[in-house]
Design a protein around this motif. Structure first.
Motif, PDB file in Angstrom:
ATOM      1  N   LEU A   1     -10.981  41.441  17.917  1.00 36.16           N
ATOM      2  CA  LEU A   1     -11.490  40.097  18.114  1.00 36.16           C
ATOM      3  C   LEU A   1     -12.788  39.993  17.323  1.00 36.16           C
ATOM      4  N   TYR A   2     -12.975  38.878  16.606  1.00 33.12           N
ATOM      5  CA  TYR A   2     -14.184  38.781  15.788  1.00 33.12           C
ATOM      6  C   TYR A   2     -14.719  37.361  15.769  1.00 33.12           C
ATOM      7  N   TYR A   3     -15.971  37.288  15.335  1.00 30.07           N
ATOM      8  CA  TYR A   3     -16.650  36.013  15.137  1.00 30.07           C
ATOM      9  C   TYR A   3     -17.546  36.159  13.910  1.00 30.07           C
ATOM     10  N   GLY A   4     -17.701  35.066  13.132  1.00 31.00           N
ATOM     11  CA  GLY A   4     -18.749  35.005  12.121  1.00 31.00           C
ATOM     12  C   GLY A   4     -18.431  35.645  10.789  1.00 31.00           C
ATOM     13  N   MET A   5     -17.206  35.510  10.308  1.00 27.59           N
ATOM     14  CA  MET A   5     -16.863  36.087   9.018  1.00 27.59           C
ATOM     15  C   MET A   5     -17.718  35.499   7.898  1.00 27.59           C
TER      16      MET A   5
ATOM     17  N   SER B   1     -19.451  41.108   7.440  1.00 25.17           N
ATOM     18  CA  SER B   1     -20.488  40.625   8.353  1.00 25.17           C
ATOM     19  C   SER B   1     -19.972  40.132   9.695  1.00 25.17           C
ATOM     20  N   ASN B   2     -18.701  40.344  10.028  1.00 28.18           N
ATOM     21  CA  ASN B   2     -18.183  39.792  11.267  1.00 28.18           C
ATOM     22  C   ASN B   2     -18.512  40.686  12.464  1.00 28.18           C
ATOM     23  N   TRP B   3     -18.892  40.062  13.563  1.00 30.72           N
ATOM     24  CA  TRP B   3     -19.166  40.722  14.832  1.00 30.72           C
ATOM     25  C   TRP B   3     -17.834  40.954  15.533  1.00 30.72           C
ATOM     26  N   HIS B   4     -17.662  42.121  16.172  1.00 28.44           N
ATOM     27  CA  HIS B   4     -16.301  42.462  16.595  1.00 28.44           C
ATOM     28  C   HIS B   4     -16.241  43.329  17.837  1.00 28.44           C
ATOM     29  N   THR B   5     -15.068  43.303  18.452  1.00 24.63           N
ATOM     30  CA  THR B   5     -14.631  44.272  19.461  1.00 24.63           C
ATOM     31  C   THR B   5     -13.232  44.717  19.071  1.00 24.63           C
TER      32      THR B   5
ATOM     33  N   ILE C   1       2.824  53.403  12.627  1.00 25.37           N
ATOM     34  CA  ILE C   1       1.803  52.357  12.553  1.00 25.37           C
ATOM     35  C   ILE C   1       1.147  52.404  11.179  1.00 25.37           C
ATOM     36  N   THR C   2       1.455  51.416  10.372  1.00 23.38           N
ATOM     37  CA  THR C   2       0.878  51.312   9.030  1.00 23.38           C
ATOM     38  C   THR C   2      -0.035  50.105   8.903  1.00 23.38           C
ATOM     39  N   VAL C   3      -0.113  49.295   9.946  1.00 24.28           N
ATOM     40  CA  VAL C   3      -1.062  48.182   9.939  1.00 24.28           C
ATOM     41  C   VAL C   3      -2.379  48.722  10.480  1.00 24.28           C
ATOM     42  N   ASN C   4      -3.451  48.623   9.680  1.00 24.04           N
ATOM     43  CA  ASN C   4      -4.704  49.237  10.114  1.00 24.04           C
ATOM     44  C   ASN C   4      -5.501  48.347  11.051  1.00 24.04           C
ATOM     45  N   GLN C   5      -5.188  47.070  11.104  1.00 25.39           N
ATOM     46  CA  GLN C   5      -5.783  46.188  12.099  1.00 25.39           C
ATOM     47  C   GLN C   5      -5.072  44.852  12.089  1.00 25.39           C
ATOM     48  N   ILE C   6      -5.038  44.225  13.275  1.00 24.43           N
ATOM     49  CA  ILE C   6      -4.550  42.863  13.434  1.00 24.43           C
ATOM     50  C   ILE C   6      -5.706  42.117  14.087  1.00 24.43           C
ATOM     51  N   THR C   7      -6.275  41.159  13.394  1.00 26.44           N
ATOM     52  CA  THR C   7      -7.579  40.633  13.759  1.00 26.44           C
ATOM     53  C   THR C   7      -7.503  39.149  14.095  1.00 26.44           C
ATOM     54  N   TRP C   8      -7.991  38.815  15.288  1.00 23.42           N
ATOM     55  CA  TRP C   8      -7.901  37.465  15.819  1.00 23.42           C
ATOM     56  C   TRP C   8      -9.299  36.868  15.953  1.00 23.42           C
ATOM     57  N   GLN C   9      -9.461  35.651  15.493  1.00 22.74           N
ATOM     58  CA  GLN C   9     -10.761  35.010  15.500  1.00 22.74           C
ATOM     59  C   GLN C   9     -10.994  34.247  16.800  1.00 22.74           C
TER      60      GLN C   9
ATOM     61  N   GLU D   1     -18.240  35.314  23.103  1.00 19.61           N
ATOM     62  CA  GLU D   1     -16.868  35.703  23.448  1.00 19.61           C
ATOM     63  C   GLU D   1     -16.546  37.118  22.989  1.00 19.61           C
ATOM     64  N   VAL D   2     -17.044  37.496  21.816  1.00 17.61           N
ATOM     65  CA  VAL D   2     -16.749  38.831  21.279  1.00 17.61           C
ATOM     66  C   VAL D   2     -17.224  39.918  22.235  1.00 17.61           C
ATOM     67  N   PHE D   3     -18.441  39.790  22.727  1.00 19.86           N
ATOM     68  CA  PHE D   3     -19.017  40.859  23.522  1.00 19.86           C
ATOM     69  C   PHE D   3     -18.698  40.713  25.008  1.00 19.86           C
ATOM     70  N   ALA D   4     -18.420  39.482  25.462  1.00 20.10           N
ATOM     71  CA  ALA D   4     -17.871  39.322  26.803  1.00 20.10           C
ATOM     72  C   ALA D   4     -16.488  39.958  26.874  1.00 20.10           C
ATOM     73  N   ALA D   5     -15.748  39.879  25.769  1.00 22.50           N
ATOM     74  CA  ALA D   5     -14.430  40.513  25.709  1.00 22.50           C
ATOM     75  C   ALA D   5     -14.541  42.021  25.891  1.00 22.50           C
TER      76      ALA D   5
END
Length: 408
Positions: A161-165, A145-149, A106-114, A120-124
């Motif tokens: 999962l993120y919102y608000g980049m 500054s993005n909010w995330h899970t 695993i060399t991908v440090n994150q795969i990030t979906w908006q 939605e971020v915190f319900a997730a």
């Protein structure tokens, strides 16, 4: 179970099987052995702009961790107004954060979906807890500054999962470090104040809101791209799809469709291996899943689970020019991935970054319409070895969302 009896969640007045709806692939990152080599490749050759660099040795509370890193930097890059669409870090960071806990390829440090909202971020996060999905962290990162899970998929890839980049505007400045006090390392209470209020509060505190990093590309603008002078004969306009080698395609497909809400566009059998193509919007696919056994048969890099990462440019002409430009600059081209493994894309070229990650350069991806059906394979454009000077358009050519320019 009858569809009406299934648990559904209200997202803006529409009911979905998950309490979130993924809109697009927002960003991704690689961990590499030669960080500076990666920076040079992605910034100087592909044109990603460096928006920020975070040095862990200078982050309060991270000093001891930084001592275990070969290089303590995380470099944030972007091709658009998002604070970052791509991150680079040294591979030692992956080991410290446990990115190699399941598989050392695993060399991908994150795969990030908006997703579309903070709710939605915190319900997730609550939803994932209920499904016993491993949660890595919840909160808000700086810079960006993005909010995330953050969670893990069945193969151990970090999925966000993120919102608000944070958006970077005409002046090319990112948010100053003095405003990082609004980061959260635990799930925050809702509601939160708006971004506009954050700025007003920062000004009231006496923070210089113009003191952030300034993005610059000092390369000479020697090429004309569709009427604009640029340092390269092309402009990256989109990222994705992400293609991964996984241990169990069926298990990964179940996770991404049933837990994450992706839709399967199609599946193909190549050399006896089942390969799956998933989407979360109108594009043919934003994620593809291949069995790890196929990696060796194709002769691809055994040290990464990434089969390829898509990089879209603005036009067919730009794609042709990008191929010539990268070849001229000594970038290694690969023909390891056959066209059967990127359905919905016609003309594409694959190149290897300094760490051996395969990048798919392309200009067009098929759009899936209201009925949810992809174009039949027999009706797709036939691509030969010789690329013509120009092409006849397909019914969905230039149907992607317009790049919210300017190009440079």
């Amino acid at each position: 179970m009858d569809a009406l009896q299934r648990t559904t969640y209200d997202i803006g007045g529409l009911r979905y099987p998950q309490p979130f709806k993924i809109r697009r692939l927002g960003h991704f990152g690689f961990n590499v052995a030669d960080l500076q080599g990666g920076i040079d490749f992605y910034s100087k050759l592909l044109g990603f702009r460096i928006t920020d660099t975070r040095d862990f040795s200078k982050v309060p509370g991270r000093e001891e961790m930084a001592k275990r890193l070969v290089d303590p930097r995380i470099v944030f890059m972007s091709h658009n107004s998002d604070h970052h669409a791509f991150l680079l870090a040294h591979k030692s960071l992956g080991a410290i954060f446990g990115d190699d806990a399941v598989s050392r390829d695993i060399t991908v440090n994150q795969i990030t979906w908006q997703v579309g909202t903070m709710d939605e971020v915190f319900a997730a996060a609550d939803y994932f807890r209920g499904k016993q999905v491993e949660i890595r962290r919840v909160g808000r990162d700086m810079p960006g500054s993005n909010w995330h899970t953050y969670i893990r998929d069945p193969d151990g890839h970090t999925v966000e999962l993120y919102y608000g980049m944070e958006q970077i505007g005409w002046d090319g400045r990112s948010k100053p470090e003095a405003m990082y006090y609004r980061a959260f390392r635990e799930q925050p209470e809702l509601p939160q104040i708006s971004e506009e209020q954050e700025v007003r509060d920062a000004v009231a505190k006496g923070i210089d809101i113009n003191a952030g990093n300034t993005i610059q590309d000092r390369s000479s603008e020697e090429y004309v791209v569709a009427g604009v002078r640029l340092p390269r004969p092309f402009k990256v306009t989109n990222i994705g799809p992400m293609s991964l080698f996984v241990a169990d395609v069926d298990a990964s497909e179940a996770f991404y469709t049933e837990t994450m809400g992706f839709v399967r566009t199609e599946a193909v059998t190549y050399r006896g291996h089942r390969c799956v193509f998933l989407r979360n919007g109108g594009e043919h696919h934003s994620l593809s899943l291949f069995p790890k056994a196929l990696r060796g048969e194709l002769g691809l890099n055994p040290d990464t689970s990434v089969a390829s990462m898509g990089v879209q440019v603005g036009s067919y002409r730009q794609l042709r020019d990008a191929v010539s430009f990268l070849k001229k600059n000594g970038v290694r081209q690969s023909d390891a991935i056959p066209s059967e493994l990127y359905p919905g894309v016609d003309y594409a070229a694959h190149f290897l970054d300094p760490a051996g990650h395969c990048l798919m350069l392309y200009y067009y991806m098929e759009r899936v319409g209201w009925d949810g059906k992809p174009r039949p394979a027999a009706e797709r454009r036939k691509v030969g070895k010789e690329w013509p000077e120009s092409l006849e358009p397909m019914s969905d050519s230039y149907a992607d969302p317009a790049f919210m320019g300017p190009l440079g």
